[in-house]
Every structure is written in C-alpha cells, then in structure tokens.
Design a protein around this motif. Structure first.
Motif, PDB file in Angstrom:
ATOM      1  N   HIS A  43      35.501  49.071   8.715  1.00 36.52           N
ATOM      2  CA  HIS A  43      36.053  48.113   9.604  1.00 36.52           C
ATOM      3  C   HIS A  43      34.924  47.175  10.000  1.00 36.52           C
ATOM      4  CE1 HIS A  43      33.978  51.219  12.142  1.00 36.52           C
ATOM      5  NE2 HIS A  43      33.762  50.176  12.672  1.00 36.52           N
ATOM      6  N   TRP A  44      33.727  47.261   9.500  1.00 36.38           N
ATOM      7  CA  TRP A  44      32.678  46.543  10.132  1.00 36.38           C
ATOM      8  C   TRP A  44      33.047  44.904  10.199  1.00 36.38           C
ATOM      9  CZ3 TRP A  44      29.039  48.437  13.058  1.00 36.38           C
ATOM     10  CH2 TRP A  44      28.032  47.591  13.439  1.00 36.38           C
ATOM     11  N   ILE A  45      33.148  44.339   9.144  1.00 36.89           N
ATOM     12  CA  ILE A  45      33.396  42.845   8.850  1.00 36.89           C
ATOM     13  C   ILE A  45      34.752  42.370   9.680  1.00 36.89           C
ATOM     14  CG2 ILE A  45      33.962  40.862   7.289  1.00 36.89           C
ATOM     15  CD1 ILE A  45      31.715  42.223   5.522  1.00 36.89           C
ATOM     16  N   ALA A  46      35.753  43.356   9.423  1.00 37.23           N
ATOM     17  CA  ALA A  46      37.167  42.841  10.209  1.00 37.23           C
ATOM     18  C   ALA A  46      36.739  42.917  11.804  1.00 37.23           C
ATOM     19  CB  ALA A  46      37.966  43.925   9.600  1.00 37.23           C
ATOM     20  N   ASP A  47      36.226  43.996  12.178  1.00 33.49           N
ATOM     21  CA  ASP A  47      35.974  44.112  13.725  1.00 33.49           C
ATOM     22  C   ASP A  47      35.197  43.028  14.225  1.00 33.49           C
ATOM     23  OD1 ASP A  47      36.877  45.458  16.051  1.00 33.49           O
ATOM     24  OD2 ASP A  47      34.530  46.057  15.917  1.00 33.49           O
ATOM     25  N   ARG A  48      33.791  42.828  13.402  1.00 32.66           N
ATOM     26  CA  ARG A  48      32.886  41.899  14.104  1.00 32.66           C
ATOM     27  C   ARG A  48      33.358  40.602  13.761  1.00 32.66           C
ATOM     28  NH1 ARG A  48      26.794  41.909  11.080  1.00 32.66           N
ATOM     29  NH2 ARG A  48      28.074  40.763   9.524  1.00 32.66           N
ATOM     30  N   GLN A  49      33.586  40.098  12.600  1.00 32.12           N
ATOM     31  CA  GLN A  49      33.848  38.785  12.377  1.00 32.12           C
ATOM     32  C   GLN A  49      35.165  38.006  12.521  1.00 32.12           C
ATOM     33  OE1 GLN A  49      30.680  39.551   9.529  1.00 32.12           O
ATOM     34  NE2 GLN A  49      30.808  37.467   9.003  1.00 32.12           N
ATOM     35  N   VAL A  50      36.050  39.039  11.851  1.00 29.41           N
ATOM     36  CA  VAL A  50      37.583  38.400  11.673  1.00 29.41           C
ATOM     37  C   VAL A  50      38.261  38.333  13.047  1.00 29.41           C
ATOM     38  CG1 VAL A  50      39.581  38.589  10.408  1.00 29.41           C
ATOM     39  CG2 VAL A  50      37.674  39.033   9.181  1.00 29.41           C
ATOM     40  N   ALA A  51      38.058  39.422  13.751  1.00 25.70           N
ATOM     41  CA  ALA A  51      39.018  39.564  15.027  1.00 25.70           C
ATOM     42  C   ALA A  51      38.668  38.311  15.794  1.00 25.70           C
ATOM     43  CB  ALA A  51      38.804  40.776  15.623  1.00 25.70           C
TER      44      ALA A  51
ATOM     45  N   TYR B 194      40.901  46.156   6.653  1.00 25.68           N
ATOM     46  CA  TYR B 194      39.329  45.788   6.145  1.00 25.68           C
ATOM     47  C   TYR B 194      39.394  44.438   5.424  1.00 25.68           C
ATOM     48  CZ  TYR B 194      40.374  50.642   6.561  1.00 25.68           C
ATOM     49  OH  TYR B 194      40.569  51.860   7.251  1.00 25.68           O
ATOM     50  N   SER B 195      38.558  43.654   5.729  1.00 26.80           N
ATOM     51  CA  SER B 195      38.155  42.289   5.305  1.00 26.80           C
ATOM     52  C   SER B 195      36.868  42.189   4.609  1.00 26.80           C
ATOM     53  CB  SER B 195      38.452  41.410   6.509  1.00 26.80           C
ATOM     54  OG  SER B 195      38.455  40.173   6.073  1.00 26.80           O
ATOM     55  N   ALA B 196      36.746  41.194   3.697  1.00 25.69           N
ATOM     56  CA  ALA B 196      35.428  40.699   3.270  1.00 25.69           C
ATOM     57  C   ALA B 196      35.406  39.457   3.648  1.00 25.69           C
ATOM     58  CB  ALA B 196      35.567  40.875   1.648  1.00 25.69           C
ATOM     59  N   ILE B 197      34.152  38.819   3.415  1.00 29.47           N
ATOM     60  CA  ILE B 197      33.787  37.380   3.636  1.00 29.47           C
ATOM     61  C   ILE B 197      33.410  36.672   2.513  1.00 29.47           C
ATOM     62  CG2 ILE B 197      32.337  36.012   4.965  1.00 29.47           C
ATOM     63  CD1 ILE B 197      34.065  36.950   7.068  1.00 29.47           C
TER      64      ILE B 197
ATOM     65  N   HIS C  41      37.299  47.266  -1.703  1.00 29.84           N
ATOM     66  CA  HIS C  41      38.104  47.980  -0.848  1.00 29.84           C
ATOM     67  C   HIS C  41      39.097  47.237   0.084  1.00 29.84           C
ATOM     68  CE1 HIS C  41      35.621  51.650  -2.218  1.00 29.84           C
ATOM     69  NE2 HIS C  41      34.584  51.101  -1.584  1.00 29.84           N
ATOM     70  N   ALA C  42      38.757  46.005   0.316  1.00 29.00           N
ATOM     71  CA  ALA C  42      39.177  45.316   1.525  1.00 29.00           C
ATOM     72  C   ALA C  42      40.796  44.860   1.149  1.00 29.00           C
ATOM     73  CB  ALA C  42      38.337  44.361   1.864  1.00 29.00           C
TER      74      ALA C  42
END
Ligand code: FAD
Length: 393
Positions: free
Chosen positions: A103-111, A136-139, A178-179
């Motif tokens: 969840h890291w990128i989605a929670d930290r950056q995307v939200a 889940y998201s990638a950048i 995985h995202a």
C-alpha cells in the motif's frame, strides 16, 4: 535518547519527537496492533520493508484497523487526521519492519495527490480502496533518458476525440507487476527550451490496460521490485487525467517535501539496528567501546528524527521547507547507509553465535544499501537544490 532507553525499548523510540498526548495515544495503539498482528500472522521484521515486503493481507488488516488513509477525509473512507498522526504511524510501521510495500505508494503519494488534484469521481472511486489497503499503485516518472532530469521525459500522450493515447516507456517502476495502476508522467505538448518543465501531465493508467507491458528488472540479489513498463498506444479516457493538462511538473513536485523528509529516509535500517543492540545487551557484549558506538548511533538517529519532525511541523504549518527537506533526506539516507557498516562492525565484536534473523537482515541491508541515496531524487541532485536555495547560481 540515552543508550539505555534504546536498549530497554528494544529500539522503539518514545522520547522527544511527535509525542503530544494525542499522538502518544495513537503511537500506543499502532504498537499494540503491530505486536498482535505479528504474533497472529508470524511476519518477521525486515529492513527496507517499504520497498521489499509486499503483503496485501497485511495492508488489508492495517486498513481495517484504521491505520491507512490517515489524512484522507472521512467522507472518502479515511481517518480525517493530520500529517503528524500519519508521521507517527509511519514511524512505527518502519521501526517494526512491518510488510508495508503493497500500500506504500498509494497511501503516501497517490492519496494526497488525489485530494489536491483529483476529480471528485476519482476521489470517490479510489480513495476508499486505498484506505482499506486494497488498492496499490506504482509511479511512472523515470525513463531511460530521464531520471534526475524529468523535463526530458519522452513518453507522450496525444489528444484523441475521447481522451488520450499514451506511448513510450518507464523504468525503475517499483511494484508495477503487482499494482492496479501506474501514475504516468507524460509529455502532452512539444518541449519548450525556455520552459523545460512545461507541457507535462499525469495520467492514471490501469496496469491491465490494453497496450501496457510490464517487464521485470531484477536487483543484483535476484529480487524483483523494479520494472520496465511499456505503453504501446494505450487509450486513456479524460476521466483518468490527474489534475490539469500541462501542470504535471507542478503536481509531482508540490508534495515532494513530505516524502523527502519523512521517516522512511531515516528508519530503513532500524529493525536491524534494534535487533543487534538488543542481542548484544542479552549476550553481555556491551563494553565501553561498544556502548560508545551505540550511543553515537542513537544520538544521530535522535537528531535526525527531530530534524525530520521539525520539517513535518513546518510543512503542516504551510511554511516552505523544500531545502530543509532535501537536507534531511541527504543526512538521513547517508545515516541509513553508514548504519549498515556500523552494525556489521558491532556484530564482529560479539562473542555469540550468529543469529540467522539478524544475518538475513544484514544481508538484505548490504544489498539495498546503494538504493537509499538514489530513490526519491539522488542526494547529489538534492544538494544542488539546497545550493540554489541558498542563492548559488
Ligand atoms: C529503490 C528505487 C526505487 C525507485 N522507484 C521508482 C519508481 O517507482 N518510479 C520512478 O519513476 N522512478 C523510481 N526510481 C528511479 C529514481 O527516481 C531515479 O533512479 C533517480 O531519480 C535518478 O535517476 P537515474 O537513475 O536516471 O540517474 P541519473 O539521473 O542518470 O543520474 C546518474 C548520476 O548522475 C548524478 N547526477 C545527475 N544529475 C546531476 C546534477 N544535476 N548534479 C549532480 N549530480 C547529478 C546522479 O546523482 C547520479 O549519481 C527508483 C529508484 C530507486 C533506487
């Protein structure tokens, strides 16, 4: 924080920073959650868990317990709390080496990006799932010819009647295999040598969209975190444009200070440090010289933590802190790298047999060590940012 406090707390720091009463209560509750979750599900603490330890079930349990989407308003499924609340939760997740990568990128950056730039429809569609730990998201920013210099991005989105067509490739895309989606930075108008960062835009692209190919790039350890992502005439509807067309550079840089100065630039190796210190205490291997080295580590960590929290407080207060954030990242990630050498040296001075869990964390730390100062903008580039911020031309 004293060496004794570090030892007795098993490395989970309670002193000094971000511990106003409300934050302290939150810290207690996330610690209780993590202890119980670890006992129930048996995950082992890991270094660099925010890059490596992808565990969707853990993310779902964390979301269900209310520890994701902390700064997301309640109407979008979040907790409606502040950045310092999120700071405390993040710090504890890293200190415990919890498997947070999914969840890291989605929670930290995307939200946060959706809250500032997203459409109402995008917020309602995506934010509740991020807060549940189910999205889940990638950048997708870096390219072969555009890493530090993102203005050189050549992935291109071309206007069609119903939206955009995206073509190009991205590299070092963490977790894309995985995202659910990649947030792609693409050029939407021809480069302007006078305004190099103009004409870039962001798109929310599903990883299973037609024309998207995700190829693995393995680390030297054989682990697979990175990918090359190819976009071959991928159709993106207008509903999946993030923010304003042409405003991509402003959008990707505006939230960077939070990311650069956060606890993940200081605490990546803390599970290893804490485990080594606790073990040396148990095996009575702490003589004066070992105590001095541990004290030095603890002092650096405490100072960095205070700097990092000071930047977070400044950002929450709406003050500009880009230079301070860049400095914290430089100092913090160098500390992370040096901490690997220091704990390896401490282990050389123990009389006890090697502990397999510690050895495994140390091996991972050696292999991941070079990454610490590269990700999120290299330290060399950040020093340039600081120098320019101080007036150097
Ligand atoms: C663990 C990890 C995860 C990552 N995840 C992602 C991701 O999910 N998505 C994504 O888009 N990218 C990701 N990246 C890529 C990362 O953002 C880039 O590696 C980084 O921005 C550097 O770009 P580059 O690799 O192209 O190096 P380059 O820009 O080619 O730099 C090469 C070297 O030259 C130096 N240099 C370049 N320009 C200057 C300058 N102006 N002044 C001084 N020195 C300079 C750099 O410091 C570096 O040492 C990730 C990287 C790592 C290590």
């Amino acid at each position: 924080m004293s060496t004794n406090a570090m030892l007795s707390a098993g490395g989970h720091f309670s002193d000094l920073c971000a511990n106003d009463p409300e934050l302290a209560a939150l810290r207690t509750s996330i610690r209780e959650f993590l202890r119980a979750d670890r006992d129930a599900h048996g995950w082992a603490p890991q270094v660099d868990s925010w890059l490596s330890c992808w565990d969707e079930e853990f993310s779902i349990r964390l979301g269900a317990a209310g520890f994701l989407g902390i700064t997301t308003p309640r109407e979008y499924g979040g907790a409606g709390l502040g950045h310092l609340h999120r700071y405390v939760v993040t710090e504890e997740l890293l200190a415990h080496g919890a498997p947070v990568a999914a969840h890291w990128i989605a929670d930290r950056q995307v939200a946060p990006a959706l809250l500032v730039y997203g459409s109402e429809e995008q917020r309602r569609r995506i934010l509740p799932r991020i807060a549940q730990g189910r999205f889940y998201s990638a950048i997708g920013m870096s390219e072969h010819g555009a890493g530090s210099d993102l203005a050189a991005v050549s992935t291109r989105a071309t206007r069609t009647s119903g939206g955009w067509v995206l073509s190009g490739s991205k590299v070092w895309t963490s977790g894309a295999h995985h995202a659910h989606q990649v947030v792609v930075l693409a050029r939407t108008s021809a480069p302007d040598p006078e305004h190099r960062h103009a004409g870039l835009s962001q798109f929310l692209v599903p990883c299973d969209a037609r024309g998207v190919t995700i190829d693995p790039i393995e680390l030297m350890s054989g682990e697979h975190h990175f990918n090359e992502v190819l976009f071959d005439e991928v159709e993106v509807p207008d509903a999946d444009v993030l923010g304003e067309i042409g405003d991509g550079w402003h959008q990707v840089t505006s939230e960077l200070s939070f990311e650069r100065s956060g606890p993940e630039r200081i605490l990546t190796t803390l599970p290893l440090i804490a485990a080594v210190v606790a073990r040396m205490a148990r095996t009575n291997d702490i003589d004066d010289s070992v105590a001095a080295d541990i004290g030095h580590l603890a002092a650096r960590l405490t100072s960095l933590r205070q700097l990092s929290v000071a930047v977070a407080r400044a950002l929450v207060a709406g003050q500009a802190a880009a230079n301070q954030a860049a400095l914290v990242k430089d100092l913090g990630t160098r500390f992370e790298q040096e901490s690997v050498d220091i704990v390896a040296d401490l282990l050389d001075r123990t009389s006890a047999d090697p502990d397999p869990a510690i050895q495994s964390m140390l091996n991972a730390a050696w292999l991941h060590r070079p990454l610490f100062t590269l990700r999120g903008g290299t330290n060399e580039v950040l020093r340039g940012v600081v120098a320019r911020g101080m007036g150097l031309r």
